[in-house]
Design a protein around this motif. Structure first.
Motif, PDB file in Angstrom:
ATOM      1  N   ILE A  66      28.080  41.477  45.547  1.00 37.27           N
ATOM      2  CA  ILE A  66      28.847  40.299  45.138  1.00 37.27           C
ATOM      3  C   ILE A  66      27.997  39.036  45.155  1.00 37.27           C
ATOM      4  N   ASP A  67      27.178  38.838  46.206  1.00 40.32           N
ATOM      5  CA  ASP A  67      26.355  37.627  46.283  1.00 40.32           C
ATOM      6  C   ASP A  67      25.420  37.514  45.086  1.00 40.32           C
ATOM      7  N   GLU A  68      24.833  38.623  44.698  1.00 38.30           N
ATOM      8  CA  GLU A  68      23.918  38.599  43.563  1.00 38.30           C
ATOM      9  C   GLU A  68      24.660  38.367  42.256  1.00 38.30           C
ATOM     10  N   LEU A  69      25.837  38.941  42.138  1.00 41.00           N
ATOM     11  CA  LEU A  69      26.613  38.798  40.909  1.00 41.00           C
ATOM     12  C   LEU A  69      27.276  37.437  40.788  1.00 41.00           C
ATOM     13  N   GLN A  70      27.461  36.742  41.941  1.00 39.25           N
ATOM     14  CA  GLN A  70      28.176  35.471  41.956  1.00 39.25           C
ATOM     15  C   GLN A  70      29.533  35.609  41.268  1.00 39.25           C
ATOM     16  N   ASP A  71      30.273  36.575  41.741  1.00 39.25           N
ATOM     17  CA  ASP A  71      31.549  36.935  41.120  1.00 39.25           C
ATOM     18  C   ASP A  71      32.668  36.796  42.152  1.00 39.25           C
ATOM     19  N   PRO A  72      33.301  35.630  42.272  1.00 38.18           N
ATOM     20  CA  PRO A  72      34.341  35.450  43.296  1.00 38.18           C
ATOM     21  C   PRO A  72      35.552  36.335  43.071  1.00 38.18           C
ATOM     22  N   PHE A  75      34.744  39.634  44.349  1.00 40.87           N
ATOM     23  CA  PHE A  75      34.824  39.628  45.812  1.00 40.87           C
ATOM     24  C   PHE A  75      36.251  39.883  46.273  1.00 40.87           C
ATOM     25  N   TRP A  76      37.213  39.199  45.665  1.00 42.72           N
ATOM     26  CA  TRP A  76      38.600  39.382  46.066  1.00 42.72           C
ATOM     27  C   TRP A  76      39.093  40.785  45.751  1.00 42.72           C
ATOM     28  N   ALA A  77      38.677  41.310  44.615  1.00 44.91           N
ATOM     29  CA  ALA A  77      39.094  42.665  44.249  1.00 44.91           C
ATOM     30  C   ALA A  77      38.534  43.689  45.232  1.00 44.91           C
ATOM     31  N   ALA A  78      37.234  43.591  45.517  1.00 45.52           N
ATOM     32  CA  ALA A  78      36.610  44.539  46.437  1.00 45.52           C
ATOM     33  C   ALA A  78      37.166  44.387  47.845  1.00 45.52           C
ATOM     34  N   THR A  79      37.398  43.150  48.276  1.00 45.04           N
ATOM     35  CA  THR A  79      37.949  42.909  49.608  1.00 45.04           C
ATOM     36  C   THR A  79      39.361  43.460  49.723  1.00 45.04           C
ATOM     37  N   THR A  80      40.161  43.279  48.674  1.00 44.50           N
ATOM     38  CA  THR A  80      41.532  43.778  48.701  1.00 44.50           C
ATOM     39  C   THR A  80      41.556  45.301  48.702  1.00 44.50           C
ATOM     40  N   CYS A  81      40.656  45.929  47.951  1.00 40.86           N
ATOM     41  CA  CYS A  81      40.576  47.400  47.976  1.00 40.86           C
ATOM     42  C   CYS A  81      40.212  47.892  49.374  1.00 40.86           C
ATOM     43  N   ARG A  82      39.304  47.198  50.039  1.00 42.21           N
ATOM     44  CA  ARG A  82      38.941  47.588  51.406  1.00 42.21           C
ATOM     45  C   ARG A  82      40.118  47.415  52.351  1.00 42.21           C
ATOM     46  N   TRP A  83      40.828  46.300  52.220  1.00 45.27           N
ATOM     47  CA  TRP A  83      41.996  46.042  53.073  1.00 45.27           C
ATOM     48  C   TRP A  83      43.056  47.125  52.858  1.00 45.27           C
ATOM     49  N   ALA A  84      43.291  47.496  51.609  1.00 48.78           N
ATOM     50  CA  ALA A  84      44.285  48.531  51.313  1.00 48.78           C
ATOM     51  C   ALA A  84      43.904  49.854  51.970  1.00 48.78           C
ATOM     52  N   ARG A  85      42.625  50.150  51.997  1.00 47.79           N
ATOM     53  CA  ARG A  85      42.188  51.390  52.650  1.00 47.79           C
ATOM     54  C   ARG A  85      42.360  51.302  54.164  1.00 47.79           C
ATOM     55  N   ILE A  86      42.026  50.161  54.749  1.00 50.66           N
ATOM     56  CA  ILE A  86      42.094  50.017  56.203  1.00 50.66           C
ATOM     57  C   ILE A  86      43.532  50.131  56.713  1.00 50.66           C
ATOM     58  N   VAL A  87      44.471  49.486  56.010  1.00 51.90           N
ATOM     59  CA  VAL A  87      45.864  49.500  56.459  1.00 51.90           C
ATOM     60  C   VAL A  87      46.635  50.683  55.877  1.00 51.90           C
ATOM     61  N   GLN A 188      46.011  27.412  37.477  1.00 51.46           N
ATOM     62  CA  GLN A 188      46.521  28.381  36.524  1.00 51.46           C
ATOM     63  C   GLN A 188      45.449  29.435  36.258  1.00 51.46           C
ATOM     64  N   PRO A 189      45.833  30.704  36.069  1.00 49.42           N
ATOM     65  CA  PRO A 189      44.824  31.732  35.784  1.00 49.42           C
ATOM     66  C   PRO A 189      44.037  31.386  34.523  1.00 49.42           C
ATOM     67  N   THR A 190      42.746  31.606  34.571  1.00 47.36           N
ATOM     68  CA  THR A 190      41.881  31.361  33.425  1.00 47.36           C
ATOM     69  C   THR A 190      40.997  32.586  33.227  1.00 47.36           C
ATOM     70  N   GLU A 191      40.017  32.456  32.345  1.00 50.21           N
ATOM     71  CA  GLU A 191      39.113  33.567  32.130  1.00 50.21           C
ATOM     72  C   GLU A 191      38.312  33.890  33.380  1.00 50.21           C
ATOM     73  N   GLU A 192      38.233  32.955  34.346  1.00 47.27           N
ATOM     74  CA  GLU A 192      37.505  33.217  35.579  1.00 47.27           C
ATOM     75  C   GLU A 192      38.246  34.205  36.470  1.00 47.27           C
ATOM     76  N   ASP A 193      39.480  34.508  36.151  1.00 43.43           N
ATOM     77  CA  ASP A 193      40.258  35.466  36.932  1.00 43.43           C
ATOM     78  C   ASP A 193      40.046  36.894  36.427  1.00 43.43           C
ATOM     79  N   MET A 194      38.965  37.118  35.704  1.00 46.08           N
ATOM     80  CA  MET A 194      38.657  38.458  35.232  1.00 46.08           C
ATOM     81  C   MET A 194      37.240  38.794  35.668  1.00 46.08           C
ATOM     82  N   SER A 195      37.084  39.941  36.302  1.00 46.34           N
ATOM     83  CA  SER A 195      35.834  40.223  36.976  1.00 46.34           C
ATOM     84  C   SER A 195      34.859  41.040  36.140  1.00 46.34           C
ATOM     85  N   HIS A 196      34.492  40.540  34.980  1.00 46.63           N
ATOM     86  CA  HIS A 196      33.301  41.082  34.311  1.00 46.63           C
ATOM     87  C   HIS A 196      32.637  39.901  33.610  1.00 46.63           C
TER      88      HIS A 196
END
Length: 326
Positions: A66-72, A75-87, A188-196
């Motif tokens: 994520i740090d290299e990609l600079q993709d916030p 980050f939220w998507a990957a973090t949420t997937c990890r949280w879903a697995r943990i709980v 408001q959601p913008t194109e920045e809310d899409m992770s590619h």
């Protein structure tokens, strides 16, 4: 080409391998998936449970880049997937008829009074319910309560409170909306809310995708909190015998986890399509030289009083109504 490197994530969408080949390796080798794929079995018309686990694991693995990609958003998507697995976030299967009703029900504004009893769940959508602006299916949305995640999130993210909705599209992209309670950093959601970030997008189309995704997710959350009569648990599916991995999604009888029946949201719900005459005095029923054509009146959530002396409050869903000419 592996999608788990910065180079391949930045790559052209057309060069990405089919999702089936991407998730084969984690399905075969990941110990967590090997065990948890036996816990549920998706009903017909939904993404296979083991495929979803493998896909979520693929998204989670991108945290190291994520740090290299600079993709916030990534980050939220990957973090949420990890949280879903943990709980051990459970799947909830949204029935097609209720999906259609939710499309006609705008999600209401929520606040901190929302009960914190459902930290995370995986909203499994029926085939054809949600697509990206490019027509790629989004079969699962992970819905997480950020208040419950506060002490687990990194410091930079702890100031945000609300409901996070992360859609996992089958082309490897992730979509995010954050239904903020405190309006901290809300936009408001913008194109920045899409992770590619290296791909081309249409801002208005992405905004529409996010709105549709949030509408389904928030309505599904509220139904579970306030109208549990729409929840039913089906019988546990019979596990097919045999050993080893099957590309068709078959499961064997060696898993240590006992299978659970699917929890449906609105399995027996039927959208009422009976034509109703407009109420007198309503905009649809007002006298006019050009009466309105039959149409759907949108559903809505409303706070109602209940309990002793009607001092308690809860939200109640009023489903869409088809209004026609009398």
């Amino acid at each position: 080409m592996s999608p788990l490197t910065p180079e391949s994530i930045r790559g052209c969408k057309a060069d990405l391998p089919p999702i089936g080949s991407v998730i084969t390796k984690p399905r075969r080798q990941d110990p967590y998936i090997q065990q948890e794929q036996h816990r549920y079995r998706s009903p017909r018309g939904f993404q296979h449970w083991a495929n979803h686990l493998a896909f979520a694991a693929m998204i989670e693995a991108t945290l190291q880049y994520i740090d290299e990609l600079q993709d916030p958003i990534g980050f939220w998507a990957a973090t949420t997937c990890r949280w879903a697995r943990i709980v051990e976030a459970p799947p909830r299967f949204l029935a097609p008829e209720l999906t259609e009703a939710f499309r006609r029900t705008p999600s209401p504004y929520l606040d901190e009074q929302l009960p914190q009893v459902l930290p995370c769940f995986r909203l499994m959508l029926p085939d054809g319910a949600l697509f990206t602006e490019d027509g790629v299916p989004i079969p699962v949305v992970i819905v997480a309560d950020l208040r419950v995640m506060t002490n687990w999130l990194p410091p930079m993210a702890q100031r945000i409170s609300g409901i996070s909705c992360v859609g996992l599209a089958l082309d490897g992209s992730t979509y995010l909306t954050r239904h903020s309670f405190q309006q901290i950093g809300e936009r408001q959601p913008t194109e920045e809310d899409m992770s590619h970030p290296a791909w081309q997008w249409d801002e208005q189309a992405v905004h529409s995708t996010n709105q549709r995704m949030e509408g389904l997710a928030i309505n599904a959350l509220l139904v579970q909190l306030y109208q549990p009569e729409l929840l039913t648990t089906g019988p546990a599916a019979k596990v097919r015998s045999g050993k080893g991995f099957s590309g068709g999604g078959g499961e064997d009888d060696t898993g240590s986890v006992s299978p659970q029946g699917p929890v449906w949201i609105g399995k027996d719900f039927r959208l009422d399509r009976t034509t109703r005459a407009p109420a007198p005095g309503s905009p649809s029923g007002a006298s006019s030289s050009a009466p309105r054509r039959p149409h759907w009146r949108r559903g809505h959530w409303h706070t109602v009083l209940h309990g002793e002396k009607r001092q308690s409050r809860r939200m109640q869903w009023f489903q869409p109504v088809y209004v026609g000419l009398s």
